[in-house]
Design a protein around this motif. Structure first.
Motif, PDB file in Angstrom:
ATOM      1  N   ASP A  26       3.404  -3.189   1.474  1.00 30.38           N
ATOM      2  CA  ASP A  26       3.813  -3.364   2.871  1.00 30.38           C
ATOM      3  C   ASP A  26       3.904  -2.021   3.590  1.00 30.38           C
ATOM      4  N   GLU A  27       4.485  -1.034   2.921  1.00 34.64           N
ATOM      5  CA  GLU A  27       4.607   0.293   3.535  1.00 34.64           C
ATOM      6  C   GLU A  27       3.219   0.929   3.699  1.00 34.64           C
ATOM      7  N   ALA A  28       2.349   0.763   2.706  1.00 37.50           N
ATOM      8  CA  ALA A  28       0.999   1.322   2.792  1.00 37.50           C
ATOM      9  C   ALA A  28       0.218   0.686   3.933  1.00 37.50           C
ATOM     10  N   LYS A  29       0.352  -0.613   4.090  1.00 40.39           N
ATOM     11  CA  LYS A  29      -0.339  -1.310   5.174  1.00 40.39           C
ATOM     12  C   LYS A  29       0.169  -0.830   6.539  1.00 40.39           C
ATOM     13  N   LYS A  30       1.468  -0.644   6.637  1.00 41.66           N
ATOM     14  CA  LYS A  30       2.051  -0.145   7.885  1.00 41.66           C
ATOM     15  C   LYS A  30       1.493   1.243   8.211  1.00 41.66           C
ATOM     16  N   LEU A  31       1.436   2.111   7.211  1.00 37.41           N
ATOM     17  CA  LEU A  31       0.884   3.450   7.424  1.00 37.41           C
ATOM     18  C   LEU A  31      -0.603   3.393   7.782  1.00 37.41           C
ATOM     19  N   TYR A  32      -1.321   2.471   7.157  1.00 36.95           N
ATOM     20  CA  TYR A  32      -2.744   2.297   7.474  1.00 36.95           C
ATOM     21  C   TYR A  32      -2.914   1.905   8.942  1.00 36.95           C
ATOM     22  N   GLU A  33      -2.111   0.982   9.395  1.00 38.34           N
ATOM     23  CA  GLU A  33      -2.187   0.524  10.778  1.00 38.34           C
ATOM     24  C   GLU A  33      -1.810   1.637  11.763  1.00 38.34           C
ATOM     25  N   GLU A  34      -1.007   2.592  11.297  1.00 41.08           N
ATOM     26  CA  GLU A  34      -0.652   3.750  12.118  1.00 41.08           C
ATOM     27  C   GLU A  34      -1.687   4.871  11.969  1.00 41.08           C
ATOM     28  N   GLU A  35      -2.758   4.584  11.222  1.00 39.80           N
ATOM     29  CA  GLU A  35      -3.861   5.520  10.963  1.00 39.80           C
ATOM     30  C   GLU A  35      -3.412   6.760  10.196  1.00 39.80           C
ATOM     31  N   LYS A  41      -3.196   5.735   1.532  1.00 40.30           N
ATOM     32  CA  LYS A  41      -4.039   5.714   0.327  1.00 40.30           C
ATOM     33  C   LYS A  41      -3.183   5.943  -0.923  1.00 40.30           C
ATOM     34  N   PHE A  42      -2.272   6.903  -0.845  1.00 42.23           N
ATOM     35  CA  PHE A  42      -1.390   7.188  -1.973  1.00 42.23           C
ATOM     36  C   PHE A  42      -0.561   5.958  -2.347  1.00 42.23           C
ATOM     37  N   LEU A  43      -0.017   5.260  -1.346  1.00 41.76           N
ATOM     38  CA  LEU A  43       0.819   4.087  -1.634  1.00 41.76           C
ATOM     39  C   LEU A  43      -0.006   2.901  -2.132  1.00 41.76           C
ATOM     40  N   PHE A  44      -1.223   2.719  -1.611  1.00 47.33           N
ATOM     41  CA  PHE A  44      -2.082   1.652  -2.149  1.00 47.33           C
ATOM     42  C   PHE A  44      -2.393   1.937  -3.617  1.00 47.33           C
ATOM     43  N   LYS A  56      -5.906  -6.914  -2.395  1.00 45.08           N
ATOM     44  CA  LYS A  56      -5.768  -6.366  -1.040  1.00 45.08           C
ATOM     45  C   LYS A  56      -5.606  -4.851  -1.054  1.00 45.08           C
ATOM     46  N   SER A  57      -4.969  -4.315  -2.076  1.00 41.75           N
ATOM     47  CA  SER A  57      -4.836  -2.856  -2.166  1.00 41.75           C
ATOM     48  C   SER A  57      -6.208  -2.212  -2.326  1.00 41.75           C
ATOM     49  N   TYR A  58      -7.042  -2.805  -3.166  1.00 43.89           N
ATOM     50  CA  TYR A  58      -8.404  -2.273  -3.339  1.00 43.89           C
ATOM     51  C   TYR A  58      -9.202  -2.389  -2.040  1.00 43.89           C
ATOM     52  N   LEU A  59      -9.020  -3.487  -1.326  1.00 45.54           N
ATOM     53  CA  LEU A  59      -9.740  -3.678  -0.064  1.00 45.54           C
ATOM     54  C   LEU A  59      -9.342  -2.610   0.957  1.00 45.54           C
ATOM     55  N   TYR A  60      -8.050  -2.369   1.072  1.00 45.37           N
ATOM     56  CA  TYR A  60      -7.609  -1.337   2.017  1.00 45.37           C
ATOM     57  C   TYR A  60      -8.069   0.053   1.577  1.00 45.37           C
ATOM     58  N   LEU A  61      -8.089   0.311   0.283  1.00 44.19           N
ATOM     59  CA  LEU A  61      -8.623   1.587  -0.184  1.00 44.19           C
ATOM     60  C   LEU A  61     -10.098   1.719   0.201  1.00 44.19           C
ATOM     61  N   ALA A  62     -10.848   0.633   0.083  1.00 44.52           N
ATOM     62  CA  ALA A  62     -12.263   0.657   0.478  1.00 44.52           C
ATOM     63  C   ALA A  62     -12.396   0.997   1.958  1.00 44.52           C
TER      64      ALA A  62
END
Length: 142
Positions: A26-35, A41-44, A56-62
């Motif tokens: 959840d925290e990684a996704k929030k940071l991703y959305e904040e660019e 990446k570290f949290l994923f 989903k973690s692998y997808l966001y890393l991609a």
């Protein structure tokens, strides 16, 4: 009594582990959305340590590697996502884009047919892929 105590300890550990992994994602996704891609990446990656089957973690890393233009890591994470979740439309679409860039149109057709079979949310992308394939066929014919 010892058995009950052991069960409670094991439940507490598993709940704590689930809670950590949920918070990492959840925290990684929030940071991703904040660019904030490096931090996310570290949290994923950290989430994957606790739950190596979290697609989903692998997808966001991609997606992050795509932004960083690291094609090899992008593709590796897309393939892992599809291995864990073969019906993941977004991962399949990202892989189609990679194959289009490579001009591997036979693979694009195969993936596009698979996407058509499972499509529920990204159906509008199929017509875009079809038109890109048609453009290629027209250029190839001339």
């Amino acid at each position: 009594m010892k058995l009950v105590l052991t069960i409670l300890i094991l439940l507490g550990i598993s709940f704590s582990s689930y809670s950590k992994e949920k918070n990492f994602f959840d925290e990684a996704k929030k940071l991703y959305e904040e660019e904030k891609f490096e931090e996310s990446k570290f949290l994923f990656q950290r989430n994957i340590v606790y739950n190596p089957k979290h697609a989903k973690s692998y997808l966001y890393l991609a997606k992050i590697y795509k932004k960083e233009e690291d094609n090899s890591e992008e593709e590796k994470n897309i393939n892992t996502t599809l291995l864990l979740e073969p019906r993941n439309e977004e991962a399949m679409y990202l892989l189609i884009e990679i194959e289009i860039d490579r001009s591997n149109f036979s693979k694009v057709e195969e993936l596009n047919n698979d996407l058509k079979k499972i499509c529920t949310t990204l159906c509008d992308k199929i017509s875009s892929i079809d038109s890109r394939l048609e453009e290629f066929e027209k250029k190839d014919a001339s």
